[in-house]
Design a protein around this motif. Structure first.
Motif, PDB file in Angstrom:
ATOM      1  N   ALA A  56      -1.640 -18.737 -78.401  1.00 24.96           N
ATOM      2  CA  ALA A  56      -2.895 -19.228 -78.188  1.00 24.96           C
ATOM      3  C   ALA A  56      -3.168 -19.993 -76.422  1.00 24.96           C
ATOM      4  CB  ALA A  56      -3.751 -19.934 -79.336  1.00 24.96           C
ATOM      5  N   ALA A  57      -4.691 -19.897 -76.465  1.00 25.36           N
ATOM      6  CA  ALA A  57      -5.012 -20.372 -75.174  1.00 25.36           C
ATOM      7  C   ALA A  57      -6.010 -20.939 -75.352  1.00 25.36           C
ATOM      8  CB  ALA A  57      -5.255 -19.651 -73.777  1.00 25.36           C
ATOM      9  N   LYS A  58      -7.048 -21.891 -75.183  1.00 30.05           N
ATOM     10  CA  LYS A  58      -7.887 -22.596 -75.050  1.00 30.05           C
ATOM     11  C   LYS A  58      -8.468 -23.476 -73.675  1.00 30.05           C
ATOM     12  CE  LYS A  58      -8.305 -26.743 -77.171  1.00 30.05           C
ATOM     13  NZ  LYS A  58      -8.571 -27.815 -75.575  1.00 30.05           N
ATOM     14  N   GLU A  62      -9.196 -20.009 -78.503  1.00 25.83           N
ATOM     15  CA  GLU A  62     -10.722 -19.360 -77.733  1.00 25.83           C
ATOM     16  C   GLU A  62      -9.431 -17.937 -78.055  1.00 25.83           C
ATOM     17  OE1 GLU A  62     -13.191 -19.751 -74.577  1.00 25.83           O
ATOM     18  OE2 GLU A  62     -13.733 -18.108 -75.219  1.00 25.83           O
ATOM     19  N   TYR A  63      -8.866 -17.819 -77.661  1.00 28.99           N
ATOM     20  CA  TYR A  63      -8.028 -17.128 -77.516  1.00 28.99           C
ATOM     21  C   TYR A  63      -6.249 -16.455 -78.409  1.00 28.99           C
ATOM     22  CZ  TYR A  63     -10.645 -16.876 -73.788  1.00 28.99           C
ATOM     23  OH  TYR A  63     -12.460 -16.787 -72.627  1.00 28.99           O
ATOM     24  N   TRP A  64      -5.769 -15.172 -78.051  1.00 31.04           N
ATOM     25  CA  TRP A  64      -5.595 -15.554 -80.132  1.00 31.04           C
ATOM     26  C   TRP A  64      -4.098 -14.274 -79.375  1.00 31.04           C
ATOM     27  CZ3 TRP A  64      -2.906 -19.096 -83.067  1.00 31.04           C
ATOM     28  CH2 TRP A  64      -4.621 -20.188 -83.365  1.00 31.04           C
ATOM     29  N   GLY A  65      -3.083 -14.037 -79.306  1.00 31.73           N
ATOM     30  CA  GLY A  65      -2.136 -12.542 -78.751  1.00 31.73           C
ATOM     31  C   GLY A  65      -2.233 -12.782 -80.782  1.00 31.73           C
ATOM     32  N   GLN A  94     -11.569  -8.276 -69.663  1.00 28.56           N
ATOM     33  CA  GLN A  94     -11.333  -8.573 -70.710  1.00 28.56           C
ATOM     34  C   GLN A  94      -9.587  -9.414 -71.341  1.00 28.56           C
ATOM     35  OE1 GLN A  94     -11.020  -5.403 -74.007  1.00 28.56           O
ATOM     36  NE2 GLN A  94      -9.619  -6.736 -75.527  1.00 28.56           N
ATOM     37  N   VAL A  95      -9.783 -10.608 -71.830  1.00 30.75           N
ATOM     38  CA  VAL A  95      -8.561 -11.449 -71.839  1.00 30.75           C
ATOM     39  C   VAL A  95      -7.750 -11.301 -73.224  1.00 30.75           C
ATOM     40  CG1 VAL A  95      -8.178 -13.370 -72.402  1.00 30.75           C
ATOM     41  CG2 VAL A  95      -9.739 -13.308 -71.017  1.00 30.75           C
ATOM     42  N   GLU A  96      -6.287 -11.370 -72.435  1.00 28.75           N
ATOM     43  CA  GLU A  96      -5.132 -10.042 -73.826  1.00 28.75           C
ATOM     44  C   GLU A  96      -4.385 -11.378 -73.275  1.00 28.75           C
ATOM     45  OE1 GLU A  96      -4.163  -6.591 -72.930  1.00 28.75           O
ATOM     46  OE2 GLU A  96      -3.630  -6.531 -75.266  1.00 28.75           O
ATOM     47  N   LEU A  97      -3.744 -11.936 -75.029  1.00 31.70           N
ATOM     48  CA  LEU A  97      -2.600 -12.066 -74.624  1.00 31.70           C
ATOM     49  C   LEU A  97      -1.255 -11.449 -75.586  1.00 31.70           C
ATOM     50  CD1 LEU A  97      -3.969 -15.620 -75.730  1.00 31.70           C
ATOM     51  CD2 LEU A  97      -3.126 -15.304 -73.721  1.00 31.70           C
ATOM     52  N   VAL A  98       0.011 -11.889 -74.220  1.00 29.98           N
ATOM     53  CA  VAL A  98       0.616 -10.169 -74.978  1.00 29.98           C
ATOM     54  C   VAL A  98       2.418 -11.340 -75.099  1.00 29.98           C
ATOM     55  CG1 VAL A  98       2.182  -8.618 -74.351  1.00 29.98           C
ATOM     56  CG2 VAL A  98      -0.579  -8.817 -73.494  1.00 29.98           C
TER      57      VAL A  98
END
Length: 123
Positions: free
Chosen positions: A97-99, A111-114, A1-5
């Motif tokens: 955020a990351a993409k 796609e990914y957000w903290g 599971q991807v997680e941004l903190v």
């Protein structure tokens, strides 16, 4: 599971500096783009800055340019936002955020957000 903190937010006075950090877990983003957005209460989410895998940075053409610096640490799989000369209008929740691939100004491209970190600047 991807997680941004995210971390580093807080309450500061106008003219102060803060450094936000965002660490990614679950996969490497060293070959992808990472960015910071912010949302002020009652307003739409706003692009702040982004950085691609090679370290090329882009900034919002607004008031943050020249005061904020985005950078990344590949060893820590993280992105930083150094904010200086903070003003009350910088108050808001800052999101990491990351993409994949290239950086973008468009939040919908990420796609990914903290979960966000609150920055409050008092006058």
């Amino acid at each position: 599971q991807v997680e941004l903190v995210e971390s580093g937010g807080g309450l500061v006075q106008a003219g102060d500096s803060l450094r936000l950090s965002c660490v990614a877990f679950g996969r490497s983003f060293n070959h992808d783009a990472m960015a910071w957005f912010r949302q002020v209460s009652g307003k739409q989410q706003e692009f702040v800055a982004a950085i691609d895998w090679a370290g090329t940075a882009v900034y919002s053409p607004g008031s943050v340019k020249g005061r904020f610096t985005i950078s990344r640490d590949h060893l820590k799989n993280s992105v930083l936002l150094q904010m200086s000369i903070l003003q009350p209008e910088d108050t808001g929740v800052y999101y990491c955020a990351a993409k994949a691939y290239d950086a973008s100004y468009d939040a919908a491209a990420y796609e990914y957000w903290g979960q966000g970190t609150q920055v409050t600047v008092s006058s």
